[in-house]
Write an enzyme that holds these catalytic residues in place. Structure first.
Site, PDB file in Angstrom:
ATOM      1  N   HIS A   1       0.729  -1.050   0.057  1.00 12.05           N
ATOM      2  CA  HIS A   1      -0.163  -0.187  -0.141  1.00 12.05           C
ATOM      3  C   HIS A   1       0.764   1.295   0.055  1.00 12.05           C
ATOM      4  O   HIS A   1       0.357   2.326  -0.182  1.00 12.05           O
ATOM      5  CB  HIS A   1      -0.800   0.014   1.387  1.00 12.05           C
ATOM      6  CG  HIS A   1      -2.096  -1.111   1.185  1.00 12.05           C
ATOM      7  ND1 HIS A   1      -2.758  -1.206  -0.015  1.00 12.05           N
ATOM      8  CD2 HIS A   1      -2.388  -2.049   2.124  1.00 12.05           C
ATOM      9  CE1 HIS A   1      -3.375  -2.343   0.392  1.00 12.05           C
ATOM     10  NE2 HIS A   1      -3.299  -2.936   1.571  1.00 12.05           N
TER      11      HIS A   1
ATOM     12  N   ASP B   1      -2.508 -10.432  -2.422  1.00 16.49           N
ATOM     13  CA  ASP B   1      -2.842 -10.069  -0.896  1.00 16.49           C
ATOM     14  C   ASP B   1      -4.591  -9.586  -1.406  1.00 16.49           C
ATOM     15  O   ASP B   1      -4.854  -9.326  -2.370  1.00 16.49           O
ATOM     16  CB  ASP B   1      -2.219  -8.682  -0.828  1.00 16.49           C
ATOM     17  CG  ASP B   1      -2.708  -8.313   0.802  1.00 16.49           C
ATOM     18  OD1 ASP B   1      -1.899  -8.451   1.838  1.00 16.49           O
ATOM     19  OD2 ASP B   1      -3.646  -7.509   0.950  1.00 16.49           O
TER      20      ASP B   1
ATOM     21  N   HIS C   1      -5.999  -7.118  -0.378  1.00 17.08           N
ATOM     22  CA  HIS C   1      -6.370  -5.842  -0.836  1.00 17.08           C
ATOM     23  C   HIS C   1      -5.637  -5.329  -1.837  1.00 17.08           C
ATOM     24  O   HIS C   1      -4.531  -5.961  -2.040  1.00 17.08           O
ATOM     25  CB  HIS C   1      -6.104  -4.942   0.461  1.00 17.08           C
ATOM     26  CG  HIS C   1      -6.513  -5.299   1.561  1.00 17.08           C
ATOM     27  ND1 HIS C   1      -6.063  -6.172   2.583  1.00 17.08           N
ATOM     28  CD2 HIS C   1      -7.947  -4.705   2.326  1.00 17.08           C
ATOM     29  CE1 HIS C   1      -6.761  -6.119   3.785  1.00 17.08           C
ATOM     30  NE2 HIS C   1      -7.929  -5.454   3.469  1.00 17.08           N
TER      31      HIS C   1
HETATM   32 ZN   LIG Z   1      -4.250  -6.965   2.606  1.00 15.13          ZN
END
Ligand SMILES: [Zn+2]
Length: 343
Positions: free
Chosen positions: A164, A198, A200
């Site tokens: 991220h 992942d 996300h």
């Molecule tokens: Zn994640």
């Protein structure tokens, strides 16, 4: 399999994060995660656990903004120096003001820069954050070097995770984008693809490589229409400029099971095959697992092993970088199930 682990990660232990609705909760991304994985790996016959080399700041600054990394280095110390008569503890720095995308004036003050470089309330900066993030990136770079030197696969036990973190900002437990740093380093040795599994969307990785054609990036994840990071990770985002066609998102519905997941994976692997990658970096988050407290997929442990097997069918040298995964009791066995496919 060579595994790179640094105990320095333990210095990063944010006491809290802020959830949607403003709820202050203990941070989900805890040192126990990496220790559980380490314990599970030590019980295998094949994990050769090594301390990472120090690659210095060069490879990190090749993907991250200089001012952002300097902010990460100094922010906590500056935070302690700010005089305040407020009764709160200064265990972690989080801003309360964030600029919309069209406001890009960078303020001089610490709290202004905090809002500028931090995208949400789940990546607090503590006393040990910078050193832990550096060590995590060095795990990824050491794994990259291992496969460039001829290892068929390597595992970087990165903590904090990285996918991220964008060019100039931390978010979602991530500070330095370990997999992106490693993929960029590897791209100088040969054609490199990055696959993010992942739960996300890998928005930081997307940000870093979005205008590049030399590194193919693919993310399979929960549809951001219902899941963090909300503003990025949609199917119509394919790259920009010369990078058009070199980024692909596979957003999936809540409740996606192993069968549904493998369908998207098959399309993703076909893209990697057509690209002709010499090296593959995998952002391996185990929060796709059905029992994850932050996830809504229903992928099983045998499903995670199967995902690994499908990836190994590419027959490409692979660096696996640890990302998320918050079911701590199952985390070790899940990542071992994944890695065993590469044996
Ligand atoms: Zn994640």
């Amino acid at each position: 399999m060579l595994v790179f682990y640094s105990a320095t990660h333990q210095q990063h232990h944010p006491p809290f994060e802020i959830f949607d609705g403003g709820e202050k909760v203990p941070n989900f991304e805890v040192p126990e995660r990496a220790e559980r994985i380490l314990t599970a790996l030590r019980q295998t016959t094949w994990a050769n656990i090594l301390v990472p080399e120090d690659f210095g700041l060069g490879p990190i600054l090749n993907v991250h903004d200089n001012g952002y990394i300097e902010f990460l280095r100094t922010a906590y110390t500056e935070w302690l120096q700010i005089e305040t008569d407020a009764p709160y503890e200064k265990s972690a720095l989080l801003p309360a003001t964030f600029p919309p995308a069209s406001w890009r004036h960078k303020p001089e003050t610490l709290l202004g820069r905090a809002g500028y470089y931090m995208s949400d309330l789940s990546a607090p900066i503590t006393a040990g954050t910078y050193l832990a993030a550096l060590a995590s990136a060095n795990c990824a770079l050491s794994g990259a070097k291992a496969i460039a030197d001829g290892e068929k696969s390597a595992f970087a036990l990165c903590r904090p995770p990285g996918h991220h973190a964008g060019k100039a900002g931390c978010a979602g437990y991530c500070y330095i984008n370990n997999a992106a740093v490693a993929a960029n380093w590897l791209s100088e040795q040969g054609k490199t693809a990055l696959l993010d599994i992942d739960y996300h969307a890998g928005n930081g990785t997307q940000d870093i490589f979005y205008e590049r054609a030399d590194v193919l990036t693919i993310s399979i994840h929960a549809d951001p229409d219902y899941e963090y990071p909300y503003f990025c990770g949609y199917a119509d985002e394919h790259g920009a400029g010369v990078g058009i066609g070199f980024h692909h998102n596979f957003p999936l519905p809540a409740g996606t099971d192993t069968t549904g997941y493998l369908k998207s994976l098959s399309s993703a692997l076909q893209l990697i095959k057509s690209f002709g990658a010499k090296y593959l970096v995998i952002s391996a988050g185990m929060d796709l697992f059905g029992g994850d407290p932050l996830g809504k997929f229903k992928v099983t442990k045998p499903g995670i092993h199967q995902i690994g097997l499908e990836i190994t069918n590419l027959n490409v040298s692979s660096l696996i970088c640890m990302e998320g995964g918050y079911n701590n009791a199952a985390l070790g066995e899940n990542i071992v199930a994944f890695l065993e496919a590469f044996q």
